[in-house]
Design a protein around this motif. Structure first.
Motif, short mmCIF file in Angstrom:
data_model
loop_
_atom_site.label_atom_id
_atom_site.label_comp_id
_atom_site.label_asym_id
_atom_site.label_seq_id
_atom_site.Cartn_x
_atom_site.Cartn_y
_atom_site.Cartn_z
N LEU A 118 0.85 -1.18 0.00
CA LEU A 118 0.00 0.00 0.00
C LEU A 118 0.89 1.24 0.00
CD1 LEU A 118 -2.79 -1.05 2.54
CD2 LEU A 118 -2.75 -1.29 0.05
N PRO A 119 0.82 2.07 -1.03
CA PRO A 119 1.78 3.18 -1.17
C PRO A 119 1.66 4.24 -0.10
CG PRO A 119 0.05 3.32 -2.85
CD PRO A 119 -0.12 2.00 -2.18
N TRP A 120 0.50 4.35 0.56
CA TRP A 120 0.31 5.38 1.57
C TRP A 120 0.70 4.91 2.97
CZ3 TRP A 120 -3.55 2.92 -1.12
CH2 TRP A 120 -4.38 2.06 -0.38
N LYS A 121 1.18 3.67 3.09
CA LYS A 121 1.61 3.15 4.38
C LYS A 121 3.12 2.92 4.39
CE LYS A 121 -2.65 0.95 6.00
NZ LYS A 121 -2.73 1.79 7.23
N THR A 122 3.73 3.08 5.55
CA THR A 122 5.16 2.85 5.67
C THR A 122 5.48 1.37 5.53
OG1 THR A 122 5.08 2.51 8.06
CG2 THR A 122 5.36 4.79 7.28
N VAL A 123 6.75 1.08 5.41
CA VAL A 123 7.20 -0.32 5.32
C VAL A 123 6.69 -1.11 6.51
CG1 VAL A 123 9.26 -1.77 5.55
CG2 VAL A 123 9.21 0.07 3.85
N ASP A 160 16.35 -0.46 8.65
CA ASP A 160 16.56 0.99 8.58
C ASP A 160 15.52 1.70 7.71
OD1 ASP A 160 18.73 0.67 10.21
OD2 ASP A 160 20.22 0.80 8.61
N PHE A 161 14.71 0.91 6.98
CA PHE A 161 13.72 1.49 6.08
C PHE A 161 12.30 1.35 6.62
CE2 PHE A 161 17.42 0.56 3.58
CZ PHE A 161 17.51 1.60 2.68
N ALA A 162 12.16 1.01 7.90
CA ALA A 162 10.85 0.75 8.48
C ALA A 162 9.89 1.93 8.34
CB ALA A 162 10.98 0.35 9.95
N GLU A 211 9.96 4.70 -2.12
CA GLU A 211 11.35 4.99 -1.82
C GLU A 211 12.23 3.74 -1.86
OE1 GLU A 211 11.69 8.16 1.45
OE2 GLU A 211 9.75 7.22 1.88
N LEU A 212 11.65 2.58 -2.18
CA LEU A 212 12.38 1.32 -2.16
C LEU A 212 12.58 0.79 -3.58
CD1 LEU A 212 10.49 -0.59 0.69
CD2 LEU A 212 12.35 1.07 0.90
N SER A 213 13.64 0.03 -3.75
CA SER A 213 13.85 -0.69 -5.01
C SER A 213 12.88 -1.86 -5.10
CB SER A 213 15.29 -1.21 -5.09
OG SER A 213 15.49 -2.24 -4.13
N GLY A 214 12.79 -2.45 -6.30
CA GLY A 214 11.91 -3.61 -6.47
C GLY A 214 12.28 -4.76 -5.55
N GLY A 215 13.57 -5.02 -5.41
CA GLY A 215 14.00 -6.11 -4.54
C GLY A 215 13.67 -5.85 -3.08
N MET A 216 13.82 -4.60 -2.66
CA MET A 216 13.48 -4.25 -1.27
C MET A 216 11.98 -4.37 -1.03
SD MET A 216 16.07 -1.03 -0.86
CE MET A 216 15.64 -0.62 0.82
N GLN A 217 11.18 -4.00 -2.02
CA GLN A 217 9.73 -4.14 -1.87
C GLN A 217 9.35 -5.61 -1.70
OE1 GLN A 217 7.38 -2.09 -4.82
NE2 GLN A 217 8.68 -0.27 -4.75
N GLN A 218 10.03 -6.50 -2.43
CA GLN A 218 9.72 -7.92 -2.29
C GLN A 218 10.15 -8.45 -0.93
OE1 GLN A 218 7.35 -8.45 -4.16
NE2 GLN A 218 8.01 -10.26 -5.24
#
Length: 255
Positions: free
Chosen positions: A88-93, A126-128, A134-141
């Protein structure tokens, strides 16, 4: 107890009054804590079978047991990861990871530390407080994998989760997945089109035929664990990938 699939059939009605026969007589046992890859050509029913196991789609014949219980609807003891991370793009990691806790009406306080620990294991603590854009595709996965694990399900179903990533990121994510899996010992069913990926990750590779999907062969991956990318140079790795390619080349339905 794992997963027991017996005689599963799946048919879909089409708009023109016809029927598509997606799955035919699927029989498969997946031991608890094991990693099984489903490999087959496009349209063979791999994703359909995953949805049946997850309870997202009711089979038209046969039965599916997860941990000894029939699958009748979506289950809380199963986590799912898709090719698209679907954050969800409007929520943080961190809030994305916590979505199953909110949906299942569990106590947030009981799981927030687990969510943070999973992000740490995945290397993205660190990306919580960042947002998906703001994340790469790999980080999103990685976030999607943490989300699937946060409620501590016994089984993780993964539908080509790295298919959209570039080759180098995909290899990195394969290593990350094995590291996370080895620490959790969840039962994993992983759908892929990639023969090397299937052999690298799995204990067994289930080869499916073109539609209607059937189990053509189950290949045991007798490679030692833990695995790193160097194992791809092992003669045993080459033997297994060669055997699998031979199965597809004989049918002429894989590149």
């Amino acid at each position: 107890m794992g997963i027991e699939i017996s005689g599963v059939e799946q048919r879909f009605d089409t708009m023109d009054g016809g029927t598509v026969h997606a799955l035919s007589g699927i029989n498969l046992s997946v031991a608890s804590g094991s990693f099984v890859a489903l490999l087959g050509p496009s349209g063979c029913g791999k994703s359909t079978l995953l949805k049946v196991i997850a309870g997202l789609l009711a089979q038209t014949g046969g039965s599916v047991l997860v941990n000894g219980k029939p699958v009748a609807e979506s289950r809380y003891d199963v986590g799912m990861v898709f090719q698209d991370a679907r954050l969800l793009p409007w929520k943080t990691v961190l809030e994305n990871v916590m979505i199953p806790i909110r949906v299942q009406r569990r106590k947030r306080a009981d799981y927030i530390d687990r969510a943070r620990a999973l992000l740490d294991v995945a290397g993205i603590a660190d990306f919580a407080s960042r947002y998906p854009a703001e994340l790469s595709g790999g980080m999103q996965q990685r976030v999607a994998i943490c989300r699937a694990l946060v409620h501590d399900p016994s089984t993780i179903l993964m539908d080509e989760p790295f298919g959209a990533l570039d080759a180098m990121t995909r290899e990195t994510m394969n290593l990350e997945l094995l590291r996370i899996w080895s620490g959790s010992q969840k039962t994993v069913v992983f759908v892929t089109h990639s023969i090397p990926e299937a052999v690298f990750l799995a204990d067994r590779v289930v080869v499916m035929t073109p539609r209607p999907g059937k189990v053509q062969e189950i290949v045991e991956v007798d490679l030692p664990r833990p695995r790193d990318l160097g194992i791809m140079a092992d003669p045993g790795f080459g033997r297994l990938t060669g055997h699998l390619r031979g199965l597809f080349n004989a049918r002429g339905d894989i590149h």
